[in-house]
Scaffold this motif. Structure first.
Motif, PDB file in Angstrom:
ATOM      1  N   LEU A 173       9.940   5.999 -10.474  1.00 30.44           N
ATOM      2  CA  LEU A 173       8.707   6.088  -9.691  1.00 30.44           C
ATOM      3  C   LEU A 173       8.479   7.479  -9.113  1.00 30.44           C
ATOM      4  CD1 LEU A 173       8.835   2.778  -7.615  1.00 30.44           C
ATOM      5  CD2 LEU A 173       7.723   3.178  -9.826  1.00 30.44           C
ATOM      6  N   TYR A 174       7.243   7.916  -9.211  1.00 30.17           N
ATOM      7  CA  TYR A 174       6.797   9.131  -8.540  1.00 30.17           C
ATOM      8  C   TYR A 174       6.281   8.728  -7.166  1.00 30.17           C
ATOM      9  CZ  TYR A 174       3.500  12.913  -7.358  1.00 30.17           C
ATOM     10  OH  TYR A 174       2.805  13.911  -6.712  1.00 30.17           O
ATOM     11  N   LEU A 175       6.944   9.224  -6.112  1.00 25.73           N
ATOM     12  CA  LEU A 175       6.589   8.911  -4.728  1.00 25.73           C
ATOM     13  C   LEU A 175       6.135  10.215  -4.072  1.00 25.73           C
ATOM     14  CD1 LEU A 175       9.722   6.695  -4.010  1.00 25.73           C
ATOM     15  CD2 LEU A 175       7.397   5.875  -4.470  1.00 25.73           C
ATOM     16  N   TYR A 200       5.405  15.621 -18.217  1.00 27.34           N
ATOM     17  CA  TYR A 200       4.248  15.979 -17.389  1.00 27.34           C
ATOM     18  C   TYR A 200       4.035  17.478 -17.237  1.00 27.34           C
ATOM     19  CZ  TYR A 200       4.655  11.042 -16.129  1.00 27.34           C
ATOM     20  OH  TYR A 200       4.742   9.677 -16.173  1.00 27.34           O
ATOM     21  N   GLY A 201       5.043  18.277 -17.625  1.00 27.57           N
ATOM     22  CA  GLY A 201       4.923  19.719 -17.447  1.00 27.57           C
ATOM     23  C   GLY A 201       4.782  20.109 -15.998  1.00 27.57           C
ATOM     24  N   ASP A 202       5.411  19.328 -15.126  1.00 26.01           N
ATOM     25  CA  ASP A 202       5.183  19.479 -13.679  1.00 26.01           C
ATOM     26  C   ASP A 202       6.502  19.350 -12.920  1.00 26.01           C
ATOM     27  OD1 ASP A 202       4.352  19.427 -11.075  1.00 26.01           O
ATOM     28  OD2 ASP A 202       3.040  17.683 -11.288  1.00 26.01           O
ATOM     29  N   ASP A 203       6.995  20.467 -12.386  1.00 23.69           N
ATOM     30  CA  ASP A 203       8.216  20.443 -11.591  1.00 23.69           C
ATOM     31  C   ASP A 203       8.039  19.607 -10.330  1.00 23.69           C
ATOM     32  OD1 ASP A 203       9.411  22.025 -13.421  1.00 23.69           O
ATOM     33  OD2 ASP A 203       9.678  23.769 -12.134  1.00 23.69           O
ATOM     34  N   ASP A 204       6.861  19.662  -9.743  1.00 24.04           N
ATOM     35  CA  ASP A 204       6.624  18.982  -8.477  1.00 24.04           C
ATOM     36  C   ASP A 204       6.779  17.472  -8.630  1.00 24.04           C
ATOM     37  OD1 ASP A 204       5.648  19.205  -5.622  1.00 24.04           O
ATOM     38  OD2 ASP A 204       4.188  17.780  -6.434  1.00 24.04           O
ATOM     39  N   ARG A 205       6.294  16.923  -9.723  1.00 26.37           N
ATOM     40  CA  ARG A 205       6.423  15.483  -9.942  1.00 26.37           C
ATOM     41  C   ARG A 205       7.894  15.089 -10.040  1.00 26.37           C
ATOM     42  NH1 ARG A 205       2.470  11.723 -12.055  1.00 26.37           N
ATOM     43  NH2 ARG A 205       3.456   9.745 -12.584  1.00 26.37           N
ATOM     44  N   ALA A 206       8.655  15.909 -10.743  1.00 29.28           N
ATOM     45  CA  ALA A 206      10.080  15.616 -10.899  1.00 29.28           C
ATOM     46  C   ALA A 206      10.812  15.662  -9.556  1.00 29.28           C
ATOM     47  CB  ALA A 206      10.707  16.606 -11.870  1.00 29.28           C
ATOM     48  N   LYS A 207      10.344  16.522  -8.651  1.00 25.59           N
ATOM     49  CA  LYS A 207      10.995  16.656  -7.352  1.00 25.59           C
ATOM     50  C   LYS A 207      10.657  15.508  -6.396  1.00 25.59           C
ATOM     51  CE  LYS A 207      11.216  21.709  -7.562  1.00 25.59           C
ATOM     52  NZ  LYS A 207      10.663  22.978  -7.026  1.00 25.59           N
ATOM     53  N   HIS A 208       9.773  14.615  -6.830  1.00 29.97           N
ATOM     54  CA  HIS A 208       9.368  13.488  -5.979  1.00 29.97           C
ATOM     55  C   HIS A 208       9.530  12.150  -6.719  1.00 29.97           C
ATOM     56  CE1 HIS A 208       7.391  16.909  -4.006  1.00 29.97           C
ATOM     57  NE2 HIS A 208       7.431  16.202  -2.896  1.00 29.97           N
ATOM     58  N   SER A 209      10.460  12.114  -7.659  1.00 32.06           N
ATOM     59  CA  SER A 209      10.627  10.895  -8.466  1.00 32.06           C
ATOM     60  C   SER A 209      12.039  10.334  -8.336  1.00 32.06           C
ATOM     61  CB  SER A 209      10.321  11.189  -9.938  1.00 32.06           C
ATOM     62  OG  SER A 209       8.947  11.487 -10.113  1.00 32.06           O
ATOM     63  N   ILE A 210      12.106   9.005  -8.286  1.00 32.20           N
ATOM     64  CA  ILE A 210      13.366   8.291  -8.092  1.00 32.20           C
ATOM     65  C   ILE A 210      13.542   7.261  -9.207  1.00 32.20           C
ATOM     66  CG2 ILE A 210      14.692   6.779  -6.559  1.00 32.20           C
ATOM     67  CD1 ILE A 210      14.296   9.404  -5.255  1.00 32.20           C
ATOM     68  N   SER A 246       0.819  -1.227   0.000  1.00 37.43           N
ATOM     69  CA  SER A 246       0.000   0.000   0.000  1.00 37.43           C
ATOM     70  C   SER A 246       0.848   1.271   0.000  1.00 37.43           C
ATOM     71  CB  SER A 246      -0.958   0.009   1.207  1.00 37.43           C
ATOM     72  OG  SER A 246      -1.820  -1.100   1.144  1.00 37.43           O
ATOM     73  N   VAL A 247       1.990   1.198  -0.674  1.00 33.65           N
ATOM     74  CA  VAL A 247       2.832   2.382  -0.830  1.00 33.65           C
ATOM     75  C   VAL A 247       2.302   3.193  -2.016  1.00 33.65           C
ATOM     76  CG1 VAL A 247       5.139   3.243  -1.363  1.00 33.65           C
ATOM     77  CG2 VAL A 247       4.866   1.219   0.086  1.00 33.65           C
ATOM     78  N   PRO A 248       1.965   4.466  -1.817  1.00 34.51           N
ATOM     79  CA  PRO A 248       1.468   5.272  -2.937  1.00 34.51           C
ATOM     80  C   PRO A 248       2.598   5.595  -3.919  1.00 34.51           C
ATOM     81  CG  PRO A 248       1.695   6.630  -0.977  1.00 34.51           C
ATOM     82  CD  PRO A 248       1.984   5.221  -0.548  1.00 34.51           C
ATOM     83  N   PHE A 249       2.374   5.301  -5.187  1.00 29.93           N
ATOM     84  CA  PHE A 249       3.378   5.609  -6.218  1.00 29.93           C
ATOM     85  C   PHE A 249       2.701   5.613  -7.578  1.00 29.93           C
ATOM     86  CE2 PHE A 249       3.244   1.005  -6.528  1.00 29.93           C
ATOM     87  CZ  PHE A 249       3.404   0.765  -7.886  1.00 29.93           C
ATOM     88  N   GLU A 250       3.376   6.202  -8.542  1.00 32.81           N
ATOM     89  CA  GLU A 250       2.970   6.116  -9.944  1.00 32.81           C
ATOM     90  C   GLU A 250       4.224   5.857 -10.767  1.00 32.81           C
ATOM     91  OE1 GLU A 250       0.692   9.445 -11.352  1.00 32.81           O
ATOM     92  OE2 GLU A 250      -0.518   9.523  -9.516  1.00 32.81           O
ATOM     93  N   LEU A 251       4.069   5.061 -11.808  1.00 34.37           N
ATOM     94  CA  LEU A 251       5.191   4.769 -12.693  1.00 34.37           C
ATOM     95  C   LEU A 251       5.372   5.912 -13.674  1.00 34.37           C
ATOM     96  CD1 LEU A 251       7.301   2.658 -13.774  1.00 34.37           C
ATOM     97  CD2 LEU A 251       5.497   1.919 -15.359  1.00 34.37           C
ATOM     98  N   ASN A 252       6.582   6.423 -13.756  1.00 28.37           N
ATOM     99  CA  ASN A 252       6.914   7.406 -14.795  1.00 28.37           C
ATOM    100  C   ASN A 252       7.373   6.648 -16.030  1.00 28.37           C
ATOM    101  OD1 ASN A 252       6.472   9.709 -13.141  1.00 28.37           O
ATOM    102  ND2 ASN A 252       8.485   9.428 -12.199  1.00 28.37           N
ATOM    103  N   GLY A 253       6.624   6.783 -17.119  1.00 26.22           N
ATOM    104  CA  GLY A 253       7.004   6.071 -18.336  1.00 26.22           C
ATOM    105  C   GLY A 253       5.990   5.015 -18.694  1.00 26.22           C
TER     106      GLY A 253
END
Length: 380
Positions: free
Chosen positions: A297-299, A339-349, A278-285
């Motif tokens: 992953l976007y965490l 994504y046009g989103d700086d915030d997503r990039a700042k939370h992705s590994i 149940s870890v919240p994440f989204e796959l980038n790509g």
């Protein structure tokens, strides 16, 4: 447990490669340009390495130029073709998600007066083919598109791109750094005029790479001095590392299909294990048009710097994106373009694996991420 999961940044040098290189350092140390017996001995190993690289990609030996790595190969190809062809046109094309050793060259050429088109990508990191088709004109002299993205693992539709390029007179350069060892690349089958690779991404040493250049492709060479590499790249060849590159290349293609299946299974296991916890994440790509060795992953519950630090304390070694931007706080240009989103990039590994990565290691990474998530959840 200690887990190295940053193979997209660099891979450990394989033992067989080290042994081959040490043999060259110890015994075959002559200058390949010298005409005495020691030089001829070194030349023999250089020629054999060139044939190995050529055979791997179905290229001709004289189409292989050894360089110091992908950065030099990319610079040589892009500048070399652009400067040579600038009297025929000054329009060049690339994508917004290229490695910086490509993007920064295009930005420099733009400052010098070249007209640059930066292609958009969708949220899976796939290039906009219609935009590419529309962008190519009679003034277009060069298109540069990477085969596999180094941050998200997306594989570009190279056959579709190849069809578009076949209808134009523009030259086509491909950064194939992350594709080697994962995909079958036929240099003659594609309308690729120049292709960059580097050894340290597939079990070889750092500081050596190659540019594959079709025989009739014009190039204004950037490095002058001697007559090495058929007068195309001056400087005494780094023989031991070149031999190491060739050895690593051969090894990387052994059992490639089995390794790809293993990597895709690891990727699936990683995502499923995180879901089960149940870890919240989204796959980038993409999970379809992708290689198995890269998972981005976007965490949303944690910023990049904190996550990297906490994983490092758990002896898990990963990165936020390209190793060439390490130490900067600039958000990933790849994720920004997608994504046009700086915030997503700042939370992705970015996690990246190789054929030696085990299921136990994958589960350990997922477990530690789960611990970190619950720690932050409790503090919130």
């Amino acid at each position: 447990m200690e887990v190295y999961a940053d193979h997209a940044a660099t891979t450990p040098v394989k033992q067989a490669v080290i042994e081959k290189m040490m043999e060259i350092y110890a015994t075959h140390f002559g200058n390949p340009s010298s005409i005495h017996s020691k030089g001829r001995d070194a030349r023999r190993y250089l020629d054999e390495a060139r044939r190995t690289v050529a055979k791997t990609f179905n290229a001709k030996p004289n189409e292989v130029i050894f360089t110091s790595g992908a950065t030099e190969s990319n610079n040589l190809a892009i500048k070399g073709i652009a400067y040579d062809q600038m009297n025929k046109g000054q329009h060049i094309i690339t994508t917004k998600i290229e490695h910086h050793s490509v993007l920064h060259v295009f930005e420099q050429l733009e400052k010098e007066g070249f007209d640059v088109t930066y292609l958009n990508v969708d949220k899976s990191g796939m290039v906009d083919l219609e935009q590419l088709r529309r962008a190519i004109t009679e003034e277009t002299i060069l298109v540069s598109i990477m085969f596999v993205n180094n941050e998200i693992g997306t594989v570009q539709p190279m056959y579709d791109i190849d069809e578009i390029m076949a209808q134009s007179n523009a030259y086509f350069h491909v950064d194939a750094v992350q594709a080697v060892g994962h995909l079958d690349i036929d240099f003659q089958e594609f309308h690729i005029d120049a292709m960059s690779i580097t050894a340290h991404k597939f079990g070889g040493p750092k500081g050596v790479g190659a540019l594959l250049l079709k025989t009739q492709t014009p190039l204004k060479f950037q490095q002058l001095g001697g007559e090495q590499e058929a007068k195309r790249r001056a400087g005494t060849e780094n023989l031991a590392q070149i031999v190491g590159l060739a050895e690593a290349l051969q090894i990387s293609n052994q059992h490639r299909d089995e390794h790809n299946i293993h990597l895709m299974n690891l990727k699936n296991l990683f995502l499923v294990t995180l879901q089960e916890r149940s870890v919240p994440f989204e796959l980038n790509g993409s999970m379809i048009d992708t290689t198995g060795h890269i998972v981005n992953l976007y965490l949303p519950f944690i910023d990049v710097e904190t996550m990297l630090t906490l994983l490092d304390l758990s002896n898990i070694y990963v990165s936020s994106g390209s190793a060439c931007t390490a130490g900067t706080t600039t958000p990933s240009h790849v994720l920004q373009a997608m994504y046009g989103d700086d915030d997503r990039a700042k939370h992705s590994i970015r996690f990246s694996f190789n054929e030696q990565t085990t299921e136990q290691e994958i589960k350990y990474i997922a477990m530690e991420i789960h611990k970190i998530y619950h720690k932050f959840k409790e503090e919130a």
